[in-house]
Design a protein around this motif. Structure first.
Motif, PDB file in Angstrom:
ATOM      1  N   LYS A 193       2.781  16.108   2.097  1.00 44.47           N
ATOM      2  CA  LYS A 193       1.982  15.695   0.830  1.00 44.47           C
ATOM      3  C   LYS A 193       2.536  16.421  -0.346  1.00 44.47           C
ATOM      4  N   LYS A 194       2.723  17.668  -0.425  1.00 41.62           N
ATOM      5  CA  LYS A 194       3.001  18.577  -1.690  1.00 41.62           C
ATOM      6  C   LYS A 194       4.703  18.122  -2.079  1.00 41.62           C
ATOM      7  N   PHE A 197       7.589   0.452 -12.952  1.00 39.16           N
ATOM      8  CA  PHE A 197       6.408   1.225 -13.265  1.00 39.16           C
ATOM      9  C   PHE A 197       5.091   0.610 -12.380  1.00 39.16           C
ATOM     10  N   PHE A 198       5.019  -0.665 -12.653  1.00 39.47           N
ATOM     11  CA  PHE A 198       3.972  -1.164 -11.850  1.00 39.47           C
ATOM     12  C   PHE A 198       4.095  -1.272 -10.212  1.00 39.47           C
ATOM     13  N   ILE A 199       5.225  -1.130  -9.895  1.00 44.10           N
ATOM     14  CA  ILE A 199       5.441  -1.313  -8.334  1.00 44.10           C
ATOM     15  C   ILE A 199       5.047   0.390  -7.874  1.00 44.10           C
ATOM     16  N   LEU A 200       5.461   1.172  -8.614  1.00 46.52           N
ATOM     17  CA  LEU A 200       5.164   2.805  -8.318  1.00 46.52           C
ATOM     18  C   LEU A 200       3.624   3.026  -8.268  1.00 46.52           C
ATOM     19  N   THR A 201       3.078   2.314  -9.413  1.00 49.86           N
ATOM     20  CA  THR A 201       1.718   2.556  -9.650  1.00 49.86           C
ATOM     21  C   THR A 201       0.945   1.628  -8.499  1.00 49.86           C
ATOM     22  N   GLN A 242      -1.533   4.007  -1.275  1.00 51.30           N
ATOM     23  CA  GLN A 242      -1.573   5.550  -0.474  1.00 51.30           C
ATOM     24  C   GLN A 242      -2.691   6.309  -0.911  1.00 51.30           C
ATOM     25  N   LYS A 243      -3.330   6.391  -1.875  1.00 52.32           N
ATOM     26  CA  LYS A 243      -4.440   6.680  -2.106  1.00 52.32           C
ATOM     27  C   LYS A 243      -5.657   6.143  -1.314  1.00 52.32           C
ATOM     28  N   LYS A 244      -5.599   4.740  -1.189  1.00 54.98           N
ATOM     29  CA  LYS A 244      -6.610   4.169  -0.292  1.00 54.98           C
ATOM     30  C   LYS A 244      -6.406   4.631   1.087  1.00 54.98           C
TER      31      LYS A 244
END
Length: 187
Positions: free
Chosen positions: A3-4, A160-164, A170-172
């Motif tokens: 993760k790091k 940028f939008f794809i990476l966001t 991933q956060k979800k």
């Protein structure tokens, strides 16, 4: 540990992407087609792409110069000025005179053998040269001539939008795992 590493990679990629996006945007804004083409204006400084060699060896065609807006110019200063025909030139002040209470300047390109035909007045001076970024204007011109500018703006924005979106997904995914760990540790 993974993760790091992933977080570090994302940070590097986003930083690199942001830097490249703004550099390309600066280059896109740089060329307009005058003798000297103005670019971005920020905090009293303006960038110009030099399109002639009249100031060699100080700077050359294709260099980007940064000028500062100032109140007074002096003999020896390299100034960018606007002619009555609304053309921009960057030459060195070689002489000044005061006639009828009005100051005028004689300019000359460092690479020119004669002084400019007409004197200029303070109101014509856009700014004084502060520093040069060699050959950046050539890169801007190459990009502008060879690449459809819609793609130069569209592709980085889409990345940028794809990476966001990927980061949000991933956060979800990770959120339930973190909540489960928290619940197991709580009494």
């Amino acid at each position: 540990m993974a993760k790091k590493v992933w977080t570090g990679i994302r940070l590097v990629v986003m930083t690199l992407f942001s830097f490249l996006f703004f550099v390309v945007l600066l280059l896109f804004l740089q060329l307009n087609g005058d003798e000297e083409s103005s670019g971005l204006e920020l905090f009293g400084y303006t960038s110009f792409t030099v399109l002639s060699n009249s100031m060699e060896p100080t700077f050359s065609a294709g260099d980007v110069i940064i000028i500062e807006q100032v109140e007074n110019a002096e003999v020896g200063d390299v100034v960018t000025y606007m002619t009555p025909e609304r053309r921009l030139f960057t030459h060195r002040i070689v002489n000044e005179s005061i006639e009828q209470g009005s100051k005028s300047y004689i300019t000359k390109g460092d690479n020119n053998s004669i002084e400019d035909r007409l004197p200029i007045v303070s109101e014509q001076i856009v700014g004084v040269h502060r520093f040069t970024i060699p050959k950046v204007g050539l890169v801007a011109e190459t990009i502008q001539k060879n690449i459809d500018m819609r793609y130069v703006v569209f592709i980085p924005l889409m990345l940028f939008f794809i990476l966001t979106i990927v980061e949000m997904i991933q956060k979800k995914r990770n959120k339930p795992k973190e909540e489960q760990l928290y619940e197991k540790e709580s009494p």
